[in-house]
Design an enzyme around this catalytic site. Structure first.
Site, short mmCIF file in Angstrom:
data_model
loop_
_atom_site.label_atom_id
_atom_site.label_comp_id
_atom_site.label_asym_id
_atom_site.label_seq_id
_atom_site.Cartn_x
_atom_site.Cartn_y
_atom_site.Cartn_z
N ASN A 1 36.91 57.22 31.11
CA ASN A 1 36.94 55.80 30.75
C ASN A 1 38.38 55.41 30.43
OD1 ASN A 1 34.10 54.31 29.07
ND2 ASN A 1 34.25 55.19 31.08
N GLU B 1 26.94 47.41 34.78
CA GLU B 1 28.32 46.93 34.95
C GLU B 1 28.27 45.75 35.92
OE1 GLU B 1 30.42 50.44 36.15
OE2 GLU B 1 29.67 51.55 34.42
N ARG C 1 69.18 26.04 48.28
CA ARG C 1 69.34 25.18 47.11
C ARG C 1 68.35 25.54 45.99
NH1 ARG C 1 67.65 19.19 47.27
NH2 ARG C 1 67.62 19.65 49.51
N TYR D 1 26.13 56.20 22.33
CA TYR D 1 26.31 56.14 23.78
C TYR D 1 27.40 57.10 24.24
CZ TYR D 1 27.86 54.66 28.36
OH TYR D 1 28.23 54.66 29.68
#
Length: 523
Positions: free
Chosen positions: A198, A415, A285, A56
């Site tokens: 990437n 994706e 406080r 890929y």
């Protein structure tokens, strides 16, 4: 004495070291070992192409085109095209320092030798850092999943002769840069384009700046809060170590010790030690609990960011045995969630600061007039300054919706879950900028309240802090254009005037604001 050079690809990178490199105060180098790893990884990619292995992004299309095989001859064109097609950023450009951080973080990751990048390409990226030639990167367009594709594409366009850069104080096209410097465009090899775009360097660079600027407001909020305690005659008892030992969050313990040390030796504290008031409002406080919780969020981001800065976040990665693996190290979720947490932590610092400002205006503290001015009626005093902080605090609340809670599928469903971490990073910095302005107003109001305690004195630290404030902003006896005071206050916060005053006292008197967790909360 010069700093030893940082070893890119081998040294352990922190946010502080990355900032020093970006600011030019820390040199860096690529060691022979890193060079060898880079060469070996690039050779493995070349072998994959030569053997016709299908991997890929090396010899396939990207995203939903991952099943499309690319010929050996077209692999180089593929890598050039990915930089062009993914350069779709919009919006204002990011600050040059963020762009430089992106370059440094990208080089450090690629130099680890798991990305298949060529040495020539890596050295060109280093040239950009060395020569302060920063690519112009739009701020919008990343969903933070396949890394920060759009921003990193714009960051790397100059490698192939495209895009724009900021060089020698001017923005110019890369073509003009090449004409000026004699550089030539690179012809990217197999996988190089994908390795370049990437990664999470846009998110990580924003996280580095978030860590730095959030640290600054946390450090100064304690000092400003302590001055407000003095001005409004708050009690020192909520800052006793014995109390916080019963609920020992690191942030709370650290803040309580700092406030206690700031109030040490105060005549103002001694003057009302037996007063009739039983307890202070929460905004005074509970400073250790609230500031401390934000400190804990800061620490969480610091710890996660340190992992990210030293990680390999592109895809696919080439393991040491040569095995290429396509995974998801580019997904921005780890930092996206932490940035949302840090954004909330920053907003809360503004929230409680606004409450202390309001408290100072009420006129319920003995000796401190309503609206922090004696002659009111004809004068509005500090009333309207709190309108500004209320507006800023409200704006921050709207920005606190977590970017990481959203996901919109992209890449035709390949994706199908994204982090939106880039949005979280930009949002966090916007919120911090608003908090800097809120703290500037609290600085002014605390200094005004503090003045009404004269002739009593505070401890050495706060007296010096007040003296430095008064060098820039005078006590207000009547109304004036307070916007000018606020701008000076913002400058003091951003320039760390108060922290420099603290440091000067530490040096001159041998005192320290240090706590048992000082190293833990160091940038």
């Amino acid at each position: 004495m010069t700093n030893a050079a940082f070893h890119l690809g081998q040294g352990h990178l922190t946010a502080g070291l990355a900032l020093k490199m970006a600011q030019g105060s820390l040199p860096f180098t690529l060691t022979p070992e890193s060079r060898e790893k880079v060469l070996s990884s690039a050779a493995r990619v070349a072998k994959i192409v030569a053997n016709g292995e299908v991997v890929y992004g090396v010899n396939t299309g990207f995203g939903p085109l991952c099943t499309t095989t690319i010929s050996k001859e077209e692999t180089r064109i593929l890598q050039q095209n990915i930089l062009k097609s993914h350069s779709v950023g919009v919006g204002p450009s990011i600050a040059p320092e963020l762009g430089k951080l992106m370059l440094i973080l990208k080089v450090h990751s690629l130099a680890k030798g798991f990305s298949g990048i060529r040495l020539e390409t890596l050295e060109r990226l280093i040239w950009h850092v060395d020569n302060d030639c920063i690519p112009v990167v739009p701020s919008q367009g990343s969903v933070g999943a396949s890394g920060d594709l759009a921003p990193l594409s714009h960051l790397c366009l100059p490698l192939i002769g495209l895009g724009k850069v900021r060089y020698q104080g001017k923005e110019m096209t890369t073509a003009a840069l090449f004409q000026k410097t004699g550089l030539r465009p690179l012809a990217l090899g197999p996988k190089e384009g994908l390795a370049l775009i990437n990664g999470t360097q846009f998110i990580a660079a924003h996280a580095v700046k978030t860590l730095e600027r959030l640290h600054n407001i946390l450090e100064q909020a304690d000092v400003i809060g302590a001055m407000m305690i003095e001005g409004l005659q708050g009690s020192v008892r909520p800052f006793y170590a014995a109390l916080h030992a019963l609920r020992p969050y690191k942030g709370s313990v650290h803040v309580a010790q700092r406030i206690h040390n700031l109030l040490q030796g105060s005549e103002i504290m001694e003057d009302h030690i037996n007063c009739e008031r039983v307890q202070d409002p929460y905004s005074l406080r509970c400073i250790p609990q609230v500031h401390g919780a934000s400190r804990n969020a800061w620490l969480h981001l610091k710890e996660l960011l340190e992992v990210e800065l030293n990680a390999v976040t592109d895809n696919p990665v080439i393991l040491e045995n040569g095995d290429p693996i396509s995974g998801g190290n580019f997904h921005g979720q780890p930092l996206a969630m932490a940035l949302d947490y840090a954004c909330l932590a920053a907003s809360e610092m503004g929230n409680i600061s606004d409450r202390r400002i309001y408290l100072a205006l009420e006129g319920n503290s003995p000796g401190v007039p309503k609206l922090l001015m004696e002659d009111t009626g004809i004068n509005s005093g500090y009333m309207i300054l709190q309108y500004t902080t209320a507006a800023l605090a409200s704006e921050n609340k709207g920005l606190c919706f977590p970017a990481s809670a959203d996901s919109i599928p992209t890449s035709l469903g390949q994706e199908d879950h994204v982090s939106m971490g880039s949005i979280g990073g930009r949002k966090a910095l916007r919120v911090i900028g608003n908090v800097e302005k809120i703290l500037a107003v609290e600085l002014l109001t605390a200094a005004q309240a503090f003045e009404f305690r004269k002739p009593l004195k505070s401890g050495a630290f706060l007296e010096e802090v007040h003296r430095q404030i008064r060098k820039r902003v005078a006590f207000a006896e009547k109304d004036r254009v307070f916007a000018e005071d606020i701008e000076k206050g913002i400058a003091m916060v951003r320039e760390q005037t108060l922290l420099k005053a603290i440091a000067s006292v530490e040096r001159a008197r041998g005192l320290s604001l240090g706590t048992q967790f000082s190293e833990t909360f160091r940038l």
